[in-house]
Structure formats: C-alpha cells, structure tokens
Motif scaffolding. Structure first.
Motif, PDB file in Angstrom:
ATOM      1  N   ASN A  86       0.821  -1.213   0.000  1.00 58.26           N
ATOM      2  CA  ASN A  86       0.000   0.000   0.000  1.00 58.26           C
ATOM      3  C   ASN A  86       0.853   1.261   0.000  1.00 58.26           C
ATOM      4  O   ASN A  86       0.649   2.173  -0.790  1.00 58.26           O
ATOM      5  N   ILE A  87       1.801   1.279   0.911  1.00 57.38           N
ATOM      6  CA  ILE A  87       2.600   2.501   1.080  1.00 57.38           C
ATOM      7  C   ILE A  87       3.490   2.775  -0.121  1.00 57.38           C
ATOM      8  O   ILE A  87       3.667   3.916  -0.530  1.00 57.38           O
ATOM      9  N   MET A  88       4.030   1.698  -0.677  1.00 61.25           N
ATOM     10  CA  MET A  88       5.010   1.863  -1.750  1.00 61.25           C
ATOM     11  C   MET A  88       4.492   1.359  -3.100  1.00 61.25           C
ATOM     12  O   MET A  88       5.292   1.095  -4.013  1.00 61.25           O
ATOM     13  N   GLY A  89       3.194   1.208  -3.259  1.00 63.82           N
ATOM     14  CA  GLY A  89       2.638   0.642  -4.490  1.00 63.82           C
ATOM     15  C   GLY A  89       3.085   1.356  -5.757  1.00 63.82           C
ATOM     16  O   GLY A  89       3.279   2.571  -5.748  1.00 63.82           O
ATOM     17  N   LYS A 100      -0.234   6.804   3.275  1.00 63.27           N
ATOM     18  CA  LYS A 100       0.194   6.608   4.662  1.00 63.27           C
ATOM     19  C   LYS A 100       1.692   6.816   4.808  1.00 63.27           C
ATOM     20  O   LYS A 100       2.451   6.632   3.876  1.00 63.27           O
TER      21      LYS A 100
END
Lengths: 390, 390, 390, 390
Positions: A86-89, A100
């Motif tokens: 999620n954070i680094m997608g 985030k």
C-alpha cells in the motif's frame, strides 16, 4: 565494465545489471551471498538487519555456472514487500486516497531536504527510500562478482575496521600479515577488527552509545594484494586509479573522507620518511622497502598492496533528536526517526571492500584483453613476466 | 562539459581544450593569467618557478571577449623550449644519435618505474615529462575558466593552506569569515594561510627543510560559497557530487587524501554533535546551524558552503637521496634529482581550488539549461526562488 | 539518461534499468504494454510471437503511478522458462552431465561464429541467446517510457513500413498528414503501412516467401513531431543528434542502413532542390517551405518533423538453408534453423520508433533543466517562446 | 581512446588532442600531412582550397618520432589569420566599435539559424565559424594517426567516390580488387573514383553545375581490409561497432545517410541471396563466399573487409540563392553566400576514410592490451592464431 543499481528500500526488489564482464568466469549466487551475510553482521546493528537475510538471485548472463559475456542481472527480493504494497505501491492511486506514512519532516544528515527540493517531492519518503543505505546491498553483490574475478587473477583482498568512535586499533597487530591472515582474524571478530585487543572497548562503546540514543562512526581499511604494477595511468588526470577509487569510497553512504597509505599523516612527515625506496631481486623483480604510499605512485599501482581507508560519519538516524523544520508548516520540530543501527562501521567495511573490488577489477579489464577469462589470465601472466624482467 | 590536457614538462607547449562551455560568457586571457601567477607563488618554490612566468593564450572558442559555445583552446607556451629541442625533439632521430639526459634510474614516489613498465619506456624521461606537476598549470587555467563562469552565477571560492609539515592553522582565525575576507588574508600571506599567526613558523620550517635537502607536505582547504541546494544526486552512486570532487582532488599530483567538513574527525564524535540541524526563515529560506558535513548530504549540496580538504605528500624529488635500482643494470643507487621545490603546498592549494571549481561548474551545467549564460542565469535564479519557498 | 538491458532469449527474464528519468512523470506498466503488443504484431510473424504475450512489470523507481527520479527497473518475465531450466540453468552442472541443444553450427547472418570466437563459446547457444532480437522487447519497453515523457512535452511520434521485399509505399499517400493521422492508418494495417494500397501486395509477398522457406527485409520510417529547434549541437562531432540517432537505428538487430529526409536521393539532386528554405510568420515563428533534410541541419533539429528511415536485412534464420561449417569438425553443412518469422519488418518499425524516442528524449534532458517534470515543462515552454521571437 | 577538436574556420588555428594512443607508435607530421593534402584535392573545389595548404604540427605526446602514451596535440595554423584578426579577434572590443561582416541572414541547409537560437548568437558568424566543414581538417589529421596505428597492425583502408549527382560508378570495375589496388586507381583520379570510366562524366557535371551556380552531392565508400573477426560486440546495443561507425559517418558535415555492404538493396532481396555463407580452410581459417553484409554480423566484424557508404548532400552554400529570413527584420531575402565549392564529394571521401579509421582503431584498443605498440601487436597476433583454429 559498468553497472547500474535500482530499487527502493521498501520496494519489491533491489536489482543490479553488470555489463562488460569477461565470459567463462565461474560464478554462483552462493559466492555472492556469503558477502551479503558479512554486510549484515557486526555488533551494533538494529532490528532490521536481524529479520532480513539478503540473498541474491542471478537471472541473466550466467549459464551452467559460468558467465556468458552478456549482462549479468542480480536480484535481491524484499521479503517484507507484502507489508509495504500500500505505502510503496507502483500503480496510481485515487486522488482521494490518503498516502500513509507520508513524511514532511527532513532529517539532518540525510538526503531528505535537498533531495526533496531537487526532485520536487513533498512526501520525503520518495527521497529516503532510495537514498537509504539499503542500496549498498547490491553494491556489495556487484563487488562480490568483481572479487570472484579478481581471485581468478590471483588478487585477494580484505577489509577491516580501524577506528570506532575514537577507539583506534594498533596497526602493529596486523602490519606484515597477509590478506588471508588478516581475513581470518576479522571474520571471527565482533566488530570486524584485525586487532582483537580493541574489540571489547569498541563493543562497549557501541552499547553505551545505543543506550544514549546516539550513534558513532569510524574508519575502515581495505587492503588489496597481488596487483600488477602500472595499473591506472598518469597520462591524464581522470585515468588515475587512486582517484577513481577515492570517488568509489566517497560514494558510499555516510563516507566523508578517504586516504591512501599513511594518508593525512603525510602532512606531518618529511619526504625522506615517506617515500618507498625501490629494490630489485631475481625472485620477485621490483619491490619496495616500505608501503607508505599505499600502493600508488602517479595514479598507478606500484605492485605493493593497495591500502585505502575511509571515514564514516555517525549514522544520522538518531533516537536522540536533532532540530529540523517541517516543510509544510515551516515550523521547527525535533527530527523523527526511522528504526536504525547505532553503529554501522563494521558493515561499512564490507561495503568499502566491495566498491574497491569493482574499481580494481574494472581497471584490469580496461588494460588487458578482457573478453574471456582464459585470454585475460594469459595476458596478465604475460605482463607480470614482462614487468619482472623490465 | 569535458576537457583534455596535453603537453610534456619540457615540450613546446601545454594545451587544453574545454568542450561544453555556455556561450556568452565574458572571458579573457587576463582572467586566467592572474590565477597562473598565484600558482607560481608561495614561499619555498625552487628556481624554476622564478624564471618562468606562465601565461595563457586563448586560440579558439572566444570572440571579442565572449565564449562562442564552441571548444575553447588554451595554450601555455614553454619559453625554455629552445634549450630542449634536441632532448625533447618531436621528429625522429638517427639510430646512431645519442639521446641526451636519458634516465634509467627511477625515483621513489614518482611515476617513473611503474609508468616505464606500463608504456615500455626504458628512457624514463618519457614518463616524467608527462607525470610532472607542470601539467597542473593547465588544470589551473581550465579551472580559472570554470571560476569565471561561477562568479557570473554568484558563486565565489577560495583556497588556503591549513597545515604544513605538522604546523596547523587555528580554524578560529577564519571560521565565520566570508570567502572574500579569507581571500584577502590569503593573498597577502607568504604561504597562503588564512591564519597569519602560523605563517612565520611555516616559512621557517620550509627554509630549514630546504637546508636539510628534505621536503614537506601539508593540507589545503577549498571553500565554495553560494551554491544552490540539491546539486549532485543520491539516486545513483556515480552521480554524487562529493564523490566526483574527491576524485578530482585525489587526482592532483602528490595528493593522497581528501575529506569534507570535519572529515576524519567524524570517527571520533557522536552523531548528535556531527549533523547540521535544519533551520528556516523567510529571508534566507532553509539554512543550517552548523556546517560539519562541509556542504554535502546524500551526495548533494545543502546550500551551505562546500568545505573540502586534501593532503599533499612531501615532494618526492629530494636532494637527500633515496635508494632505488637502475633498470639497465638492476644495481642499487641513490636516487638522482631534478631541480625542485622543498614545499609546494601553497601552490597546491591553488591547484585544488581550480579542480574543485571545475567539478562545481560542471555539476551546475549538467543540472540546468546551460547552452548560453543568460538562460543559465535565469534558470538558476528561478531554481533558487523555488527552493527558498519549498 | 542511460540504460542497460539484460537477459537471454530463453532465460528467466529480460530486465532493463533506466537511470536519469525526471521525477513526477506519470508512468504505468499499461503505457508500456500497449507498445510491446504492437511489437508482437504484423503479418508474417512465426509461431513464437503468437504464443507469447509480453508484459512488463515495473519494480523500482515508480510510486503511486509517478516516477521518483530514482532508477526505473522493467522486467519482462519469460513464461516459457519452466521448459528451459535444464538447458539454460544458471547453476553449475556436473561435468558428466550432457548439455542439451548444444550448437556447434554457426548460422550465416547471425552473431554465432564471431561471437563464439570473441567470448570463447564452443556451444554457440551461449551467443545466440543474447544476440537474439528478443532483446528488442526491453528496448521497446525503455523507449515506451521515453515516449511517455515526450508526450508530456508535446512531442508525438509514429513509425510505419515504407518498403517490404521491393514493394514500396507511395509517399503521396501520407505526405502532409500529421503524426496522429498516420498513426491511425498504421494501427489498422496488417503490415503497419501508412499507404493501404500497398498492403495486399506486401502480405502476398510475405506469404509466398514463407512458402519458399525464404525471408524478406524492408525499410521503416520514424516521424517525430513537435521538437524545438536547436536540439543537438554542431560544436563537437559527437554531440550531433542525427549521428546519435543513426547509431541507435543501426544498433537494432538486422539493420544495415539509415538515412534522414530524402536520404540517399540527395546524391542525385542539385542543391537548389534539396535545401529547405526558411520562412517566418508571427504565429509560428520560423518554419520551412519543405523538409527534405528530415528535420536536421548541422546536427541540430530545425523544428520541422524528424524523418529517419532504416533498412532491415531479411531475417537470416531461413528454412531454406545456407552453407556453413561445423566448428567442431570443420566440415561444411547446411545451416540449421531456429523457428522464425519470414518477415519481421512491421515489428522492426516499432523497435525503430522506440529507439528513436529514447535518443530524442535524452537530448532534451541533456539540454534543459530535467530533474523533475514540472520544471522541465516550464523550461522547454520558455525556450519555445524565446526561439519563436529570436 | 578519445579526442577533442577545436577551432573556428577563420580563427588562429585548429587544434586536436588525442588521449589514449599506445606508446611506441612511430609517428611524424609528414604521415598526417599527406592525408591533409588528399582532403584538399578533387575536381570542383573552390578558391579557398587552392590558396591554403594545410599542414599539421605535433606539439605534444611524441618524442624522437614515437608516441609517448601521453596525449598527442595536433595544430593546424591558419595562414590567413592576419587578415581576420579584427573580425575574429579574441580580446574584447569597445561597445562603440562596429563588428564587421556581421551576419543576420541564416543560410538554409546550414547550422546558422538553429545554432544562433541555441547559443544566443545574433551575429550568425559566431555559428558558422565553427559549424564550417573546415573542422574536418583536424578530424582527418586525427584519423591519419589512427591509420598509422592500423597499418602497424596489418590493417589497410581506402575510400573512393561511388556516385556524384546521379552518375554512379560500376562496381564491377573494382570488385575483387585489394585495398592497395583500389588506392592506386583512386589516387590518380580527378574525382577519387575507382572506376575511371565514370570520371569524365562526373567532372563534366561538376563544371556544368558550377556554371549554373548550383551544387551537387554524392556517395562515398570506405573499405577496411585485415580486421580480425569478433571486434565490437552483440552483448549490449551501444557496443555494436557498426552502430558506432554509422554515428561517425553521419557526423561528417553534410552527410545524411549511411549503409553497410549492399545496404538499402537488402530491402529488395530475399534472405537466401543476402547472407554470406561460411567457409573454412586450413590456410585462412574461417572465411565467407560473399560479403553482402559489409563485414559485420551482430555488431561485430566477420573478418571480411568492412564496406561502409555514406551520402553527402549538395553543399548548401549556393551562388544560386535560396529564400530565407533576416533575423533582425524578419524580412525575407535571397540567402547570401560565402565563397564555396560546387562539389566536395571527393574531399568528403577522404574525411569518411579517416573517421572510419578512428572507430576501427578505437575498437581494437578497447579489446586488446593497448598501452604500448609491441604488446598490442603480440596480443592481436595471438588472437588471430586463436580465431583461425577456433
């Protein structure tokens, strides 16, 4: 020979492509992995080092254990990637979606602020993911390939820690020893010292520093044995091998200085005590009485061991906060931290060893007939006979 | 931007071609010559420095006092060439003709032996004529062109001597001073120190060393003021500007170490005392409380002054002889000398300043719109406004 | 900007690392995949093209759909790898183990023989796995990234087939059309022609050639619209953009010639009919009456569309055998084949488009302020206003 | 190996620095001057060619007729400089002083307009002085040094004119002849043709074109004999030697196309008639039945002669004027002329020969042990034995 590395600290993988290796070089992932493991060791590492075990996969340029002459790709997969998708997608997200762990607070001593300005990142995570020392994993992997080449050419090397937080080793403890002997001492030492008498003091200081939420730096030394004389060149300033090596060492994250031989001590001694007198005998050919210049004269190797040292600043990611400014509000704050090590000097010695290995290997490939290992070996052997009789 | 230099110490001329300069840069030979003169000064120089006055001629790339964007050629004619036409003649000579001043005795500390092996020269004059520090004349000339560009971009720099033969300056004497103020102090100092209280001791030591037939080295510092933040890059190791600068400094003849900011001191201090805290105010934008890192974080400029130091070994050409081996007979001998200086550290500070100038200018040209000075100036001014508000 | 590609035809994956892209560029795998699909199309492709559907995965340098400024890694996984793990395995095998599909018979027109000699491969599979045109998959992927950048800068491009096996298109059919119009025609054409009247003849010839076990080549053209004037440079020969573009086109597998504008026709026309007269009006600024020179004067763009053509030789992998020599026995034989296409010219047009895209994008990044897309866009817009009023 | 050239057409001198030549190469100015003379010959040259006799002076890197390994500087002095000191003076002039021969009228087909925009020159003389083909004088000089190296390695080459203004030579007239035989024919031909039956027609056409105030272009061919197989590489696209050579040829002033072997003809022939079948015999080792591919497969030499052709556009400096626009007034005008040749194709053949020589020599130096000629010769001889037996 050239290489590119890629990958963010919490991205799916680190990748390196090496172009220009000779064909016919025996090469396996195992040869590289043992160096990656050394990079993860050393007293004073944080939690991350303990949960990860970096291993490399070779996905091009090698067949049945030998290089093909075509580009070699090295991949180090991030086992933790599933927690970061999620954070680094990679794929775009909705504008409404909140990112985030967004970072608007640059840490002093890191690339955060200057990198954010340069590339227009207001989420400074976009900087620190790449500027992180995690990238040195693949630089070690690339250097391990170079070391494998060097060992096929009779060239051996070792690195060791010479100072941590003001505690220095005693050079008497390893002077005159071979690379193999020093390596033996270093490999069983908790802080990769060749002088075991300094180890306890160093580990104590590391522990104490950690308790204080502070960090410490140090110096590391790399020694290369078995180089022919005359590698590099004096004819143009940008062909000096020691200069290239200085750039390589200085390019390691957190390194701020580099010196050869007795280095900055040369500012304090008369010439008559600095220069290495020239000898000759039938068995060895030309040799030197001392090696104060660290194996280089005029930007070229002398045939004596290369001795190069670098200084690493204390890791800037402190638990003990430093003052900084939030780029959104321009308000001052106490700099946030990422989990971190209190002393990474032992690991840095391994990185230094491998970036030096690359420069040494590259210089040899430039100078000799380098498309395939057997011809390279012959050509260098032939040069060594020639220089001995010169 | 790139350049090549050419020329032997006693050949007809030194030449440099600079390719990639912006057009519309005001440039005259006079701007370069004043730097060449500084390079020839400093207490402790030998006779050669006194008889020669190097001056440069511009023979391409400039018209009516402005650069054209095409390559700039700089020529420094050797006034003494008429005495060397036999020894250093370009045209073939008869096999029966004896070559005068042939050298078969390599000097420790010089490129002689390794260079002879590499290029197959049994007359070592063929090596030393090029490996000589005389080549730094045109490196200074090239750097003077870079400095002229920098000054048009609001970037100023200075170099000064920080240590000679163990005698150190007191940093308190220049800390907090501007580049202009330091330059004023240095220009009237006999050994190019910014701390006049050290000068007498240094000149005395130089004189004494000379009397002993020995030589001494030292350290020099270069300071660059006015750089934008974010020059260089952390994204790939070979794009770090401090690493390139380290290579440039290390490539100066006789340099054996380089460090930024407090340099090797960082091995002795905790992180909390090393990193430069980040501040912001409306007038200046981002700034730092200290400058221990010497103007670099993550391979990029921070906007603080760049501070880089190098160590120069004692000149190896000694009147006090060192042991060596004759390559013809393999017999030991006491190494022969060429006329020489006992201490060239002040001159070396000028060389360092100019090689640093080149790297700084080159980094700016790579990053900005650089074909012509007016667009370059606009583009950088625009970037400075942007980073201030970032 | 620079890139490296890696990967063998039947190895686990193809990889490319692109270093030097601006940050903030919108980029997704989908943008690249649509170009990979075009590369796999065109009448006359063999079975391999039909079973494979190449898709790229981005594994570094992009976050949430935008470039970070850090290196971008592209991976194209080989779905067929599971069938090749024995033959192409990375790890060493036992000496007693027989290597399958070993090749000792070099094919004329391929790299087999010369590559085997150079790298010391007696199993010529070690050569052909890398020299295969399969590598152009990632060159297209890399070029697709460049095209995405160009489109953000208002620069559009298209390629089309201009000749196959002697059948030529009629330039009247597309002269005066925009890139968008030509693309529309090409995308629905079986052989990527902009002249639909030639298509039937071409497909018939391809079918007939295939039946004969033979192969045919052809020519392709790339057109780039929207370039500013003055990109590239005349000041040094190796900075001419048309020269760099010529190298890029010639480096495509099987390409043997390249020309700009009316190209080799210029040997047959007087100067008064070749050169492009200069016009000016308030709306467009400077423009030209014709574009015979293909958008280049003096190694720089003129602001007119870039028009470059390349010739592809017939694919050397023939069912109709050619004579060769077995390197083990030195006996003559009829050259073996790998499964293959009879005509790859349409696919080659896509490759040409993408290698040209790279050179164009790279030239812009070198000339302008290129760390991040917004500043790059501003800087180019500013230059366009300037040149219009010049 | 690398080189830079510098100098304006009417400036004091042209200069080139070559860095990376092997030591011990016999080299004299005379070897270079004979090639400069060939460049100035050929029917159809204008007055300037007749009054100038270009000669080179070597001012570094050579001693007693042999290279030192250090950079070689070549200088071609402009004898006419005394008439241009006012117009082209280096030093600043008073603002009130009028610059003579100022040019505000860009000529179609030249770098004038685009170069003016790029570098911000409103006096277009600042562009044309460098973009002029006069620079090819030193490119020939540099190539002559490369040719001298090649001849020491058993590699010979020749160039000849293959088409002028639509009149083509008959390849039958020289096919099968050696480089030495072709050179003999060419050297006594008025337009540097290897087919004397075309000469009269060509010279007539040149004369007639001149009378009309027009100009004509043509094609030239370069043949290189004696190259080892396997020079260049297929492993990465930017290491293909034919691609580098294409860039070199395209970078010659006024060149707009380049092709190898039968070149664009490959678009019209089936594969079975294009590829060069492989033969082997004990005396020669591997050889080919034909040489349609012009000596290259997979970006590497095949051991057959390299055959490369380029097309030169008609010289754009016409007495017959073309329409253009004055950059000061934006008014249309008939383009002004500088004195000029009506056909420079013969001279261009000499330039092409020399830029190809450089690429060939450079590729060999990259691949073999190249610091000094004796070791280079041994290493190549050793490689030739190896490939013969491969």
């Amino acid at each position: 020979m050239r290489y590119l590395t890629a990958g963010e600290s919490h991205g799916p993988q680190l990748t390196a492509i090496i172009e220009g290796l000779p064909a016919q070089l025996p090469l396996t992932a195992e040869m590289i992995n043992k160096e990656l493991k050394r990079r993860q060791g050393g007293h004073g590492r944080g939690r991350r080092m303990q949960i990860e075990t970096d291993t490399v996969e070779i996905v091009s340029g090698v067949r049945h254990g030998k290089t093909l002459g075509s580009p070699v790709t090295l991949v180090v997969t991030n086992d933790d990637w599933k927690h970061w998708t999620n954070i680094m997608g990679i794929e775009p997200i909705e504008d409404t979606e909140e990112v985030k762990r967004k970072i608007s607070r640059p840490r002093p001593g890191h690339a955060d602020l200057n990198g954010g300005m340069k590339y227009g990142h207001r989420d400074l995570r976009n900087v620190l993911e790449r500027s992180s020392a995690r990238e040195t994993t693949v630089r070690v992997a690339v250097g391990a390939v170079a070391k494998q080449l060097l060992s096929q050419l009779g060239i051996e090397m070792v690195s060791h820690v010479t100072e941590i937080g003001g505690i220095k080793v005693n050079p008497e403890s390893y002077n005159g020893k071979s690379v193999a002997e020093i390596r033996e001492a270093v490999e069983k030492d908790a802080v990769y010292c060749a002088d075991p008498s300094a180890t306890q003091q160093m580990t104590d200081l590391i522990d104490e520093t950690k308790k204080n939420g502070d960090s410490i730096g140090g110096t590391v030394e790399v020694i290369v044995e078995g180089m022919p004389a005359g590698i590099g060149s004096y004819v143009h300033y940008d062909r000096k091998l020691d200069a290239k090596m200085a750039a390589a060492v200085m390019s390691i994250n957190a390194f701020k200085g580099v010196e050869f031989g007795i280095g900055f001590e040369m500012a304090r001694k008369p010439g008559s005590e600095v220069h290495d007198e020239i000898l000759w005998n039938e068995t060895e050919g030309y040799t030197r009485k001392t090696n104060n210049l660290g194996g280089f004269e005029g930007g070229m190797t002398t045939g004596m061991p290369i001795v190069v040292r670098g200084v690493m600043k204390p890791i800037p990611t402190l638990y003990k906060p430093l003052q900084s400014v939030d780029i959104e509000t321009k308000e001052p704050f106490q700099a946030s931290i990422e989990r971190s090590d209190s002393c990474a000097v032992p690991a840095a010695s391994i990185v230094a060893e491998h970036v030096v290995a690359w420069e040494v290997a590259n210089a040899l490939l430039e100078q000799f007939d380098a498309d395939q290992l057997p011809r390279l070996q012959d050509n260098i052997a032939n040069y060594l006979s020639y220089t001995k009789e010169f």
